[in-house]
Design an enzyme around this catalytic site. Structure first.
Site, PDB file in Angstrom:
ATOM      1  N   LEU A   1      11.631   5.294   2.084  1.00 56.90           N
ATOM      2  CA  LEU A   1      13.015   5.553   2.486  1.00 56.90           C
ATOM      3  C   LEU A   1      13.943   4.782   1.544  1.00 56.90           C
ATOM      4  O   LEU A   1      14.437   3.714   1.876  1.00 56.90           O
ATOM      5  CB  LEU A   1      13.198   5.152   3.948  1.00 56.90           C
ATOM      6  CG  LEU A   1      14.196   5.953   4.759  1.00 56.90           C
ATOM      7  CD1 LEU A   1      14.065   7.456   4.505  1.00 56.90           C
ATOM      8  CD2 LEU A   1      14.035   5.679   6.234  1.00 56.90           C
ATOM      9  N   HIS A   2      14.170   5.360   0.363  1.00 57.25           N
ATOM     10  CA  HIS A   2      14.849   4.651  -0.729  1.00 57.25           C
ATOM     11  C   HIS A   2      16.261   4.172  -0.357  1.00 57.25           C
ATOM     12  O   HIS A   2      16.546   2.978  -0.361  1.00 57.25           O
ATOM     13  CB  HIS A   2      14.972   5.566  -1.959  1.00 57.25           C
ATOM     14  CG  HIS A   2      13.693   6.194  -2.401  1.00 57.25           C
ATOM     15  ND1 HIS A   2      12.731   5.512  -3.110  1.00 57.25           N
ATOM     16  CD2 HIS A   2      13.219   7.457  -2.254  1.00 57.25           C
ATOM     17  CE1 HIS A   2      11.729   6.324  -3.383  1.00 57.25           C
ATOM     18  NE2 HIS A   2      12.001   7.509  -2.874  1.00 57.25           N
ATOM     19  N   ASP A   3      17.152   5.123  -0.085  1.00 60.76           N
ATOM     20  CA  ASP A   3      18.578   4.801  -0.018  1.00 60.76           C
ATOM     21  C   ASP A   3      18.971   3.863   1.123  1.00 60.76           C
ATOM     22  O   ASP A   3      19.850   3.020   0.935  1.00 60.76           O
ATOM     23  CB  ASP A   3      19.401   6.094   0.045  1.00 60.76           C
ATOM     24  CG  ASP A   3      19.243   6.922  -1.226  1.00 60.76           C
ATOM     25  OD1 ASP A   3      18.838   6.354  -2.254  1.00 60.76           O
ATOM     26  OD2 ASP A   3      19.517   8.131  -1.190  1.00 60.76           O
TER      27      ASP A   3
ATOM     28  N   THR B   1      11.668   0.051  -2.714  1.00 60.18           N
ATOM     29  CA  THR B   1      11.768   1.225  -1.835  1.00 60.18           C
ATOM     30  C   THR B   1      10.411   1.866  -1.566  1.00 60.18           C
ATOM     31  O   THR B   1      10.200   2.453  -0.503  1.00 60.18           O
ATOM     32  CB  THR B   1      12.756   2.274  -2.394  1.00 60.18           C
ATOM     33  OG1 THR B   1      12.223   2.873  -3.579  1.00 60.18           O
ATOM     34  CG2 THR B   1      14.105   1.664  -2.694  1.00 60.18           C
TER      35      THR B   1
END
Length: 311
Positions: free
Chosen positions: A239-241, A192
């Site tokens: 933008l992890h998720d 991520t």
């Protein structure tokens, strides 16, 4: 046939964008959304799910609120990252509909029971709700195709030197998920932090010019501020998720390895650490598909392409 999924999330700017991406993708059928406490308090994350679905005109999707605290610990929130509301930045609508009266676990169990095919659970917050589901409904394990989580890291933490935030909030729950025997896909910080959105990408999203792409750009404007701190060394904001949803849509833009993962629940310095047996030192059989790299441009292009859906 669209892939049936349940999303368990704690919105959160990047959770909100993961919802935008999922609901713009006909390859996915979002059967239910549950909220977890994490990025903000349980009341606020539930409200944020309802606000996002109101914005996206999807009141048809069943929503339920989850556990108010981790399995064995007090709740920690990330209001320093996501602001007072959990989605600070843009003006979002008030919820136009109410959540289900039952709990997140009840809604997940009902959804699994009624699905003709196994369902993928996408979990972008702490693993509390998913762990409670697994513990309370062993008879439904076979109805879960896989659990795709945003959490953990092979290398460095972002909440402590060793631990990523989502896992740190409820390490006992994460350990239950990893050792469940159900296939787990892990989007940790290793990938991520490479899925960064740059300032030029935000302007590209804004230029798409529809109401949703504008909101996404405004969410990212706010999210960017926290990540400008020099300690991170970032060009943009990770933008992890959305990596979880992007992997379901375009696995070819990700590099993964099959490894055993355990979660440290006791360590003096390492509570919440995901211990990845990269060199096969334990003799344990791999229990997770671990994302290690991403084609950043391919990731940004996918987001831009799906934002057109809202024209």
């Amino acid at each position: 046939m669209a892939l049936p999924i349940i999303i368990d999330c704690d919105p959160g700017h990047d959770d909100a964008i993961a919802l935008v991406l999922a609901l713009a993708s006909p390859e996915l059928e979002v059967k239910a959304i549950t909220s977890s406490a994490g990025n903000q308090t349980p009341e606020k994350t539930l409200r944020n799910v309802l606000r996002m679905l109101t914005l996206l005109k999807r009141p048809d999707i069943p929503v339920a609120g989850g556990a108010v605290k981790p399995l064995m610990r007090e709740l920690i929130i990330a209001d320093n990252v996501h602001g007072e509301s959990g989605l600070d930045g843009p003006a979002l609508p008030e919820p136009s509909f109410a959540p289900q009266s039952g709990t997140a676990v009840e809604l997940m169990a009902k959804t699994l029971r009624e699905s003709a095919q196994p369902v993928t659970i996408v979990s972008t917050g702490p693993q509390t709700n998913v762990a409670l589901l697994l513990n309370s409904h062993p008879e439904l394990h076979t109805k879960i195709a896989r659990i795709v989580i945003m959490g953990g890291a092979m290398a460095l933490g972002n909440w402590t030197p060793a631990a990523e935030f989502n896992i740190y909030v409820d390490p006992e729950a994460a350990e239950i998920v990893f050792q469940s025997g159900i296939p787990v896909v892990m989007a940790g910080l290793d990938v991520t932090h490479k899925a960064q959105i740059h300032a030029a990408d935000i302007e590209r999203f804004r230029a798409i010019g529809n109401p949703i792409s504008t909101i996404v750009a405004e969410l990212l404007d706010f999210f960017m501020e926290y990540h400008k701190d020099e300690k991170w060394g970032f060009v943009g904001a990770p933008l992890h998720d959305p990596c979880t949803i992007a992997w379901l849509l375009k696995p070819e833009i990700f590099t993964t390895v099959e490894r055993w993962v355990g979660v440290e629940t006791q360590g003096k310095y390492t509570q919440g650490m995901t211990v990845v047996d990269y060199y096969f030192l334990t003799g344990n059989k791999p229990n997770a598909t671990v994302m290690v790299d991403v084609d950043r441009q391919g990731f940004v292009d996918l987001l831009a392409e799906r934002l057109q859906y809202y024209a």
